[in-house]
Design a protein around this motif. Structure first.
Motif, mmCIF file in Angstrom:
data_model
loop_
_atom_site.group_PDB
_atom_site.id
_atom_site.type_symbol
_atom_site.label_atom_id
_atom_site.label_comp_id
_atom_site.label_asym_id
_atom_site.label_seq_id
_atom_site.Cartn_x
_atom_site.Cartn_y
_atom_site.Cartn_z
ATOM 1 N N ILE A 120 0.837 -1.205 0.000
ATOM 2 C CA ILE A 120 0.000 0.000 0.000
ATOM 3 C C ILE A 120 0.871 1.254 0.000
ATOM 4 O O ILE A 120 0.613 2.215 -0.743
ATOM 5 C CB ILE A 120 -0.942 0.004 1.223
ATOM 6 C CG1 ILE A 120 -2.008 -1.098 1.072
ATOM 7 C CG2 ILE A 120 -1.621 1.360 1.375
ATOM 8 C CD1 ILE A 120 -2.892 -0.942 -0.153
ATOM 9 N N LEU A 121 1.930 1.243 0.809
ATOM 10 C CA LEU A 121 2.844 2.390 0.825
ATOM 11 C C LEU A 121 3.507 2.567 -0.531
ATOM 12 O O LEU A 121 3.638 3.692 -1.029
ATOM 13 C CB LEU A 121 3.902 2.185 1.908
ATOM 14 C CG LEU A 121 4.927 3.310 2.077
ATOM 15 C CD1 LEU A 121 4.236 4.596 2.513
ATOM 16 C CD2 LEU A 121 5.997 2.914 3.101
ATOM 17 N N PHE A 122 3.899 1.460 -1.148
ATOM 18 C CA PHE A 122 4.535 1.530 -2.461
ATOM 19 C C PHE A 122 3.562 2.063 -3.510
ATOM 20 O O PHE A 122 3.940 2.881 -4.359
ATOM 21 C CB PHE A 122 5.036 0.138 -2.860
ATOM 22 C CG PHE A 122 5.704 0.095 -4.206
ATOM 23 C CD1 PHE A 122 7.027 0.476 -4.347
ATOM 24 C CD2 PHE A 122 5.014 -0.312 -5.338
ATOM 25 C CE1 PHE A 122 7.649 0.448 -5.592
ATOM 26 C CE2 PHE A 122 5.617 -0.351 -6.583
ATOM 27 C CZ PHE A 122 6.946 0.032 -6.704
ATOM 28 N N ILE A 123 2.322 1.602 -3.471
ATOM 29 C CA ILE A 123 1.329 2.046 -4.450
ATOM 30 C C ILE A 123 1.116 3.556 -4.354
ATOM 31 O O ILE A 123 1.126 4.270 -5.363
ATOM 32 C CB ILE A 123 0.001 1.291 -4.246
ATOM 33 C CG1 ILE A 123 0.152 -0.169 -4.685
ATOM 34 C CG2 ILE A 123 -1.131 1.952 -5.033
ATOM 35 C CD1 ILE A 123 -1.077 -1.022 -4.394
ATOM 36 N N VAL A 124 0.943 4.060 -3.128
ATOM 37 C CA VAL A 124 0.666 5.492 -2.944
ATOM 38 C C VAL A 124 1.846 6.342 -3.416
ATOM 39 O O VAL A 124 1.675 7.290 -4.196
ATOM 40 C CB VAL A 124 0.351 5.781 -1.461
ATOM 41 C CG1 VAL A 124 0.251 7.290 -1.223
ATOM 42 C CG2 VAL A 124 -0.950 5.104 -1.050
ATOM 43 N N THR A 125 3.053 6.003 -2.964
ATOM 44 C CA THR A 125 4.227 6.818 -3.318
ATOM 45 C C THR A 125 4.590 6.674 -4.799
ATOM 46 O O THR A 125 5.061 7.631 -5.415
ATOM 47 C CB THR A 125 5.431 6.434 -2.446
ATOM 48 O OG1 THR A 125 5.688 5.026 -2.577
ATOM 49 C CG2 THR A 125 5.174 6.762 -0.999
ATOM 50 N N THR A 126 4.384 5.497 -5.364
ATOM 51 C CA THR A 126 4.730 5.296 -6.775
ATOM 52 C C THR A 126 3.746 6.019 -7.690
ATOM 53 O O THR A 126 4.145 6.557 -8.730
ATOM 54 C CB THR A 126 4.766 3.795 -7.113
ATOM 55 O OG1 THR A 126 5.695 3.141 -6.244
ATOM 56 C CG2 THR A 126 5.202 3.577 -8.556
ATOM 57 N N ILE A 127 2.485 6.027 -7.329
ATOM 58 C CA ILE A 127 1.507 6.793 -8.124
ATOM 59 C C ILE A 127 1.884 8.278 -8.115
ATOM 60 O O ILE A 127 1.844 8.949 -9.149
ATOM 61 C CB ILE A 127 0.082 6.577 -7.580
ATOM 62 C CG1 ILE A 127 -0.400 5.162 -7.902
ATOM 63 C CG2 ILE A 127 -0.883 7.608 -8.162
ATOM 64 C CD1 ILE A 127 -1.758 4.829 -7.333
ATOM 65 N N MET A 128 2.259 8.771 -6.934
ATOM 66 C CA MET A 128 2.709 10.168 -6.846
ATOM 67 C C MET A 128 3.962 10.384 -7.688
ATOM 68 O O MET A 128 4.074 11.379 -8.414
ATOM 69 C CB MET A 128 2.984 10.529 -5.384
ATOM 70 C CG MET A 128 3.385 11.982 -5.163
ATOM 71 S SD MET A 128 3.833 12.318 -3.436
ATOM 72 C CE MET A 128 2.332 11.818 -2.609
ATOM 73 N N TYR A 129 4.904 9.443 -7.607
ATOM 74 C CA TYR A 129 6.154 9.552 -8.356
ATOM 75 C C TYR A 129 5.902 9.558 -9.859
ATOM 76 O O TYR A 129 6.445 10.399 -10.593
ATOM 77 C CB TYR A 129 7.066 8.380 -7.966
ATOM 78 C CG TYR A 129 8.263 8.195 -8.870
ATOM 79 C CD1 TYR A 129 9.379 9.022 -8.771
ATOM 80 C CD2 TYR A 129 8.275 7.193 -9.833
ATOM 81 C CE1 TYR A 129 10.483 8.855 -9.596
ATOM 82 C CE2 TYR A 129 9.364 7.014 -10.664
ATOM 83 C CZ TYR A 129 10.457 7.841 -10.542
ATOM 84 O OH TYR A 129 11.537 7.675 -11.382
ATOM 85 N N MET A 130 5.070 8.631 -10.339
ATOM 86 C CA MET A 130 4.820 8.540 -11.776
ATOM 87 C C MET A 130 4.048 9.752 -12.288
ATOM 88 O O MET A 130 4.284 10.210 -13.416
ATOM 89 C CB MET A 130 4.062 7.248 -12.092
ATOM 90 C CG MET A 130 4.886 5.984 -11.874
ATOM 91 S SD MET A 130 4.147 4.485 -12.568
ATOM 92 C CE MET A 130 2.586 4.430 -11.691
ATOM 93 N N THR A 131 3.158 10.285 -11.464
ATOM 94 C CA THR A 131 2.410 11.486 -11.860
ATOM 95 C C THR A 131 3.350 12.682 -12.008
ATOM 96 O O THR A 131 3.307 13.411 -13.010
ATOM 97 C CB THR A 131 1.325 11.804 -10.826
ATOM 98 O OG1 THR A 131 0.445 10.680 -10.707
ATOM 99 C CG2 THR A 131 0.522 13.028 -11.244
ATOM 100 N N LEU A 132 4.215 12.880 -11.016
ATOM 101 C CA LEU A 132 5.155 13.994 -11.080
ATOM 102 C C LEU A 132 6.199 13.791 -12.168
ATOM 103 O O LEU A 132 6.671 14.757 -12.777
ATOM 104 C CB LEU A 132 5.836 14.174 -9.721
ATOM 105 C CG LEU A 132 4.903 14.563 -8.561
ATOM 106 C CD1 LEU A 132 5.668 14.650 -7.256
ATOM 107 C CD2 LEU A 132 4.202 15.883 -8.853
ATOM 108 N N LEU A 133 6.572 12.523 -12.427
ATOM 109 C CA LEU A 133 7.511 12.238 -13.513
ATOM 110 C C LEU A 133 6.924 12.628 -14.863
ATOM 111 O O LEU A 133 7.626 13.147 -15.740
ATOM 112 C CB LEU A 133 7.872 10.753 -13.509
ATOM 113 C CG LEU A 133 8.867 10.295 -14.582
ATOM 114 C CD1 LEU A 133 10.206 10.987 -14.398
ATOM 115 C CD2 LEU A 133 9.026 8.776 -14.542
#
Length: 427
Positions: free
Chosen positions: A352-365
């Motif tokens: 769950i932590l990975f999903i939340v932070t990765t979605i944020m990361y991919m959006t900002l990327l």
């Protein structure tokens, strides 16, 4: 209107007489001041991530028993360890020398391992989700065995390497012209490689990586929803009818003897109590083999909710040795089911932590690929970098989660602590 700084130097005169190198230093110093708190935060993450993952690698290589959980944890820990040595220090360097990046090779290495570690974790957590789903929702079906888990870890690294390889060509340093207080200054930035600055290939590649990782995130989410449904809601009503074990605890010895003599049909599908006993007998035989060989502690097929139905039974059944053996077998299955649930919770938290932070990361990327950084001032960039690099939490948090949620990991820590204290006392 010209201004005078603390040293009495007229800023307007200084700007008109300053060389391009001095202006470049001035620009870089300004953004360095803004992003230094973010760099310090990343540095703290790198420190704790390095030592935490060194400890995890030691414990799970030297002290932990052989099981799927061990190999998948090692797979994640090694990815996290690599990130603390490459991506995180490289990111600090990038932030501190944003406009005059000094090492082109370091830029490429940092960019490669950035995609490698994030994609590797996505593949690994997706594989873990499949493993947890099979353990919890289909315990009597096919399962990933420890040897297969080890092979899968190798495949995960191979797939992450193949997916990250284009970064070595598409990303790097390039020069750009920035207008600073009316003067043109040539800056060197670690972003797209000079050969692909005006090309759409980096954007297409970044989109493809996001799609691949996005598919992994969706698979994880769907599987853990099914797992949570199984763990929280328990068995369906039809399965409760098929297994009368929970109601047997209230029966007298005579009633239990009668039940042994006469099979009971539980529903229209013709599933009898004898059939259930046969399946339990098979599980018991597998359990004995497991205990003798000391193999994977989750290798015995156990329904994580079925085991609750046996708690009400008399400990020694009818007082015979066979009844005692059944009681020990049930207790062992309950212990296995408890481990399955606990390890599932651990991986659920990490996922769950990975999903939340990765979605944020991919959006900002995606915004970076669109050139959003050019429109932000230095302090806005600092805020952007902070949220963009929250994905680094995934490389740091795992040791703390294992310490809190895995009793065996905590026990090993206690033993090592006691050994260290004994050595210090002798010294």
């Amino acid at each position: 209107m010209s201004t005078v700084d603390d040293t009495g130097v007229d800023k307007g005169t200084w700007l008109s007489n300053a060389s391009e190198s001095e202006l470049l230093d001035e620009i870089n110093d300004e953004i360095k001041i803004a992003v230094t708190p973010v760099s310090v935060f990343v540095g703290i993450e790198a420190f704790f991530g390095f030592w935490g993952n060194v400890f995890v690698l030691y414990v799970f290589i030297k002290r932990y028993h052989d099981c799927n959980f061990r190999y998948f944890v090692l797979c994640l820990a090694f990815l996290d360890f690599i990130s603390t040595l490459t991506t995180m220090p490289g990111e600090i360097l990038t932030q501190q020398y944003w406009y005059k990046y000094p090492f082109p090779i370091v830029c490429k290495v940092k960019s490669f391992f950035n995609v490698f570690t994030v994609s590797g974790e996505a593949f690994c957590l997706c594989t873990i989700a499949v493993d947890r789903y099979r353990k919890v929702c289909a315990p009597f079906g096919w399962q990933i065995r420890p040897r297969q888990a080890l092979i899968m870890c190798g495949m995960i690294y191979g797939a992450a390497f193949a997916l990250s390889l284009p970064v070595s060509f598409l990303w790097g340093v390039h020069q750009d012209v920035k207008i600073y207080k009316g003067r043109n200054v040539t800056v060197t930035i670690c972003e797209k490689d000079a050969q692909f600055v005006d090309s759409q290939q980096p954007f297409v590649y970044a989109t493809a990586v996001e799609i691949v990782n996005g598919i992994c995130l969706v698979i994880m989410l769907v599987l853990y929803i099914l797992v949570a449904k199984k763990l929280i809601l328990g068995r369906p009503t039809s399965q409760r009818c098929q297994n009368p074990g929970a109601s047997m605890g209230s029966k007298s010895p005579a009633s239990r003897a009668k039940s042994k003599q006469k099979p009971e049909i539980s529903n229209g599908e013709g599933v009898s109590f004898t059939d259930v006993q046969i399946r339990k007998s098979i599980a018991t035989k597998e359990l004995s083999t497991t205990e003798m060989r000391s193999i994977d502690d989750e290798s015995v097929p156990v329904d994580v909710n079925d085991v609750y139905g046996t708690d009400a039974e008399t400990p020694d059944e009818d007082g015979t040795s066979e009844g005692s053996h059944k009681h020990r077998s049930r207790r062992r299955r309950r212990e296995i089911a408890s481990r399955v649930r606990r390890k599932t919770y651990i991986m659920f938290v990490l996922t769950i932590l990975f999903i939340v932070t990765t979605i944020m990361y991919m959006t900002l990327l995606a915004f970076i690929s669109g050139g959003i950084l050019k429109s932000l001032n230095d302090y806005e960039k600092a805020v952007y970098f902070f949220f963009f690099r929250l994905v680094f939490i995934n490389h740091v948090i795992n040791p703390f989660v294992y310490t809190c949620l895995d009793p065996q990991f905590k026990q090993i820590i206690g033993e090592m602590k006691n050994n260290v204290l004994k050595i210090l006392k002798k010294g």
